[in-house]
Motif scaffolding. Structure first.
Motif, PDB file in Angstrom:
ATOM      1  N   VAL A  78       0.843  -1.191   0.000  1.00  0.00           N
ATOM      2  CA  VAL A  78       0.000   0.000   0.000  1.00  0.00           C
ATOM      3  C   VAL A  78       0.881   1.245   0.000  1.00  0.00           C
ATOM      4  O   VAL A  78       1.757   1.403   0.859  1.00  0.00           O
ATOM      5  CB  VAL A  78      -0.947   0.030   1.224  1.00  0.00           C
ATOM      6  N   THR A  79       0.647   2.119  -0.967  1.00  0.00           N
ATOM      7  CA  THR A  79       1.371   3.386  -1.060  1.00  0.00           C
ATOM      8  C   THR A  79       0.434   4.521  -0.674  1.00  0.00           C
ATOM      9  O   THR A  79      -0.714   4.573  -1.129  1.00  0.00           O
ATOM     10  CB  THR A  79       1.893   3.609  -2.491  1.00  0.00           C
ATOM     11  N   GLU A  80       0.936   5.431   0.161  1.00  0.00           N
ATOM     12  CA  GLU A  80       0.140   6.585   0.583  1.00  0.00           C
ATOM     13  C   GLU A  80       0.929   7.862   0.313  1.00  0.00           C
ATOM     14  O   GLU A  80       2.052   8.015   0.782  1.00  0.00           O
ATOM     15  CB  GLU A  80      -0.195   6.475   2.063  1.00  0.00           C
ATOM     16  N   PHE A  81       0.329   8.748  -0.443  1.00  0.00           N
ATOM     17  CA  PHE A  81       0.935  10.049  -0.776  1.00  0.00           C
ATOM     18  C   PHE A  81      -0.062  11.124  -0.370  1.00  0.00           C
ATOM     19  O   PHE A  81      -1.202  11.135  -0.841  1.00  0.00           O
ATOM     20  CB  PHE A  81       1.235  10.116  -2.274  1.00  0.00           C
ATOM     21  N   SER A  82       0.370  12.009   0.517  1.00  0.00           N
ATOM     22  CA  SER A  82      -0.550  12.992   1.085  1.00  0.00           C
ATOM     23  C   SER A  82       0.046  14.388   1.010  1.00  0.00           C
ATOM     24  O   SER A  82       1.253  14.572   1.216  1.00  0.00           O
ATOM     25  CB  SER A  82      -0.849  12.631   2.546  1.00  0.00           C
ATOM     26  N   LEU A  83      -0.806  15.377   0.732  1.00  0.00           N
ATOM     27  CA  LEU A  83      -0.343  16.756   0.657  1.00  0.00           C
ATOM     28  C   LEU A  83      -1.510  17.707   0.885  1.00  0.00           C
ATOM     29  O   LEU A  83      -2.652  17.407   0.536  1.00  0.00           O
ATOM     30  CB  LEU A  83       0.321  17.033  -0.693  1.00  0.00           C
ATOM     31  N   ASP A  84      -1.208  18.842   1.485  1.00  0.00           N
ATOM     32  CA  ASP A  84      -2.193  19.895   1.704  1.00  0.00           C
ATOM     33  C   ASP A  84      -2.103  20.862   0.528  1.00  0.00           C
ATOM     34  O   ASP A  84      -1.079  21.527   0.327  1.00  0.00           O
ATOM     35  CB  ASP A  84      -1.901  20.614   3.024  1.00  0.00           C
TER      36      ASP A  84
END
Length: 622
Positions: free
Chosen positions: A496-502
């Motif tokens: 599982v890959t998670e990429f997060s940004l505001d």
């Protein structure tokens, strides 16, 4: 990195004298061309026997300023002349019987007769407004195309010197004088924005231009001291180009410009090694040089597709032999394999041994032609990495299984809205199904007067509302380095890959304090989930979230189905949103129309909310 060669004296110690410099076999010397290559090269040149060499006109030149178009001058006779000369050169190089020499001389003479080699769109000094015509009372401009023209002519003089001199030594004598006037003296006396030595960040112009200037100094300049000084000056400017990059080598100009950014850097280093008996070979071991090359592998999706962020079209041809040679220089088998696999794919698509023409990177073209035999003897599969993260440009990508096109592939980006060739697209993403585009980036269209001006973001495909992004209270993202991603994180574990940004910081006056967009790509389930969580300054807010797709979608309640050509359909589920869609008319731009078969569709997921929002979109294959 190249500090050792910033002085003419240090260059002089290792520099091969011009009379001994022999980067390629000359016409008549033994070379590595195949019989099929030679036949193709001769056939392509025969079209231009007795060519009339039409002269681009002054009034055509003015039309960039008066009408905002690059086509009448740059893309007509100007381009055709250089294509003709390059194909005639190829034909004579392949046949070497003197049949094409008169037309090569005519082409060189005609191009030297042009008042300027600078195209109208670049007819400005350090980003002042473009002038309708060249002003010869001001410093001579060196742009991409004037440098490319000079490199092409320098190679013509090198490859066919004996044959040209047999007609008249005055031809190359004149070229040396024109080269001094338009390249050598301006380069040594002036600083241009692309040098990186003024107050503006440089980009692909730097190595692209320098690769051709190195060709000219290497092959044409007879004064040893000036030749060494020119090469040292090139090294100082290349240093400025390297300073633009993060250590991981990510190219914020996008994959279609990698060929003239990182790829041109490789051209420069290859030429510098050739000029110095291999003194520059050591730099191919540097991690930064390695990573700048590997970017193109990391941006590859499948087949001919790359993640087309920045000014990149839906599909484009990158330089397969260059990728192979770069991979060989840095001892990376995956990069070599990508070059081989692309070479084989392009060969299959062409159904011929077609020799490509690139009049602005002619040193590269010659090198690539002469290693074709090596590539034809190799086979390789596309590497297709399972996961990629390039922290410097905040680029994430993943696919279901390494080395396999089947299943979903996704890529997303952060960054800021003042990148080179920027689109206002912080937080956008693309999605492929079985190696085919499903949720897409519109890409770049034809360049015109708006493209690189303060009116750039009037162009539809540059705007965030024509990317896979939200429009917040009727507001789009704004352009500028201050409009950027915040709170960026990336992790991958257990498939599982998670990429997060505001992305809230990319919107001005939208009344949004935070908008945390999190992509969760689950290889085990073959799904992509997009979680948007936001907090607003007001209590009543309207959100439209857009998805650009290449086929007309079908809405069934809270699901929308996207058909994908030659692949499984993709479904988007969204709770608490109202789906609708519209067709995007691309008729305003022929390039976009051709790329997308006339139209794209824009899905709109609309939602009303109070002071906060939580919405989730789940994407999977049918």
């Amino acid at each position: 990195m190249f500090e050792k060669f910033h002085s003419a004296l240090s260059v002089q110690k290792v520099l091969i004298p011009v009379k001994s410099y022999h980067p390629f076999p000359r016409c008549g010397e033994e070379n590595n061309l195949t019989d099929a290559q030679k036949a193709d090269m001769i056939a392509s040149g025969e079209e231009f026997i007795d060519y009339t060499w039409p002269m681009p006109t002054a009034m055509q030149y003015t039309m960039f300023v008066t009408h905002g178009t690059r086509e009448p001058y740059e893309m007509a006779d100007y381009a055709r002349r250089r294509e003709a000369l390059a194909k005639l050169m190829n034909a004579e190089y392949a046949q070497c019987e003197g049949r094409f020499i008169p037309d090569i001389i005519n082409g060189m003479w005609a191009i030297m007769d042009e008042a300027t080699w600078v195209v109208p769109a670049h007819n400005s000094l350090n980003h002042q407004p473009a002038m309708p015509l060249p002003d010869f009372n001001k410093p001579i401009i060196i742009d991409l195309f004037s440098a490319g023209t000079a490199g092409l002519l320098a190679n013509a003089a090198y490859l066919f010197k004996d044959q040209i001199d047999a007609v008249s030594p005055l031809i190359i004598d004149r070229l040396e004088k024109v080269m001094d006037e338009r390249i050598f003296t301006p380069f040594m006396e002036n600083l241009y924005w692309w040098s990186g030595m003024l107050d503006r960040k440089t980009n692909n112009w730097n190595p692209w231009i320098i690769s051709n200037i190195l060709t000219c100094f290497g092959l044409i300049e007879k004064d040893d001291d000036r030749r060494a000084a020119g090469i040292a000056r090139c090294c100082m400017m290349l240093e400025k180009f390297l300073e633009v990059y993060h250590p991981d080598g990510g190219c914020d100009e996008g994959p279609s410009y990698w060929g003239v950014a990182g790829g041109s850097l490789f051209d420069c280093m290859s030429e510098l090694s050739a000029l110095t008996n291999g003194a520059f070979d050591q730099y191919f071991k540097e991690p930064l040089i390695r990573n700048i090359g590997l970017y193109i592998c990391r941006a590859h999706v499948a087949g001919s597709y790359f993640t087309n962020y920045a000014d990149a079209p839906k599909k484009f041809r990158t330089c397969a032999p260059l990728i192979y040679r770069y991979g060989k220089a840095i001892s990376d088998q995956n990069m070599m394999n990508l070059g081989i696999a692309l070479f084989k794919l392009y060969e299959k698509e062409d159904g011929t041994t077609r020799v490509g023409i690139n009049v602005h990177t002619h040193f590269r073209q010659l090198t690539d032609m002469l290693i074709r035999r090596e590539l034809e003897d190799k086979e390789a599969a596309f590497p297709l990495p399972a996961e990629v993260y390039i922290e410097g440009i905040q680029f994430a990508a993943g696919r279901c299984k390494q080395g396999c096109e089947k299943g979903l592939y996704f890529s997303a980006k952060g960054g800021h809205n003042n990148e080179s060739h920027n689109h206002n697209d912080i937080g956008t993403f693309v999605l492929f199904s079985d190696g085919q585009p499903a949720i897409v980036d519109i890409g770049s269209g034809l360049y015109n007067a708006k493209t690189f001006s303060d009116r750039r973001y009037e162009i539809q495909q540059m705007q965030s509302s024509y990317h896979n992004l939200p429009e917040i209270n009727g507001k789009m993202q704004q352009n500028g380095a201050q409009y950027k991603a915040r709170s960026v994180s990336y992790k991958t574990e257990n498939g599982v890959t998670e990429f997060s940004l505001d992305i809230a910081g990319a919107y001005a006056d939208a009344g949004v304090n935070t908008w945390q967009r999190t992509f969760v790509f689950d290889r085990n389930a073959n799904t992509l989930t997009i979680n948007d969580e936001s907090v607003f300054s007001g209590d009543k807010n309207h959100i439209d979230t857009f998805f650009i797709v290449p086929k007309e979608p079908v809405i069934l309640g809270d699901k929308i189905t996207i058909q994908v050509e030659n692949a499984r359909p993709v479904i988007i589920e969204g709770e608490g949103v109202s789906f609708s869609y519209e067709i995007l008319d691309l008729s305003y731009d022929k390039k976009l129309t051709d790329n997308w078969n006339g139209a794209l569709w824009r899905i709109k997921a609309s939602a009303e909310c109070g002071a906060s929002l939580k919405q989730t979109f789940t994407v999977y294959q049918e």
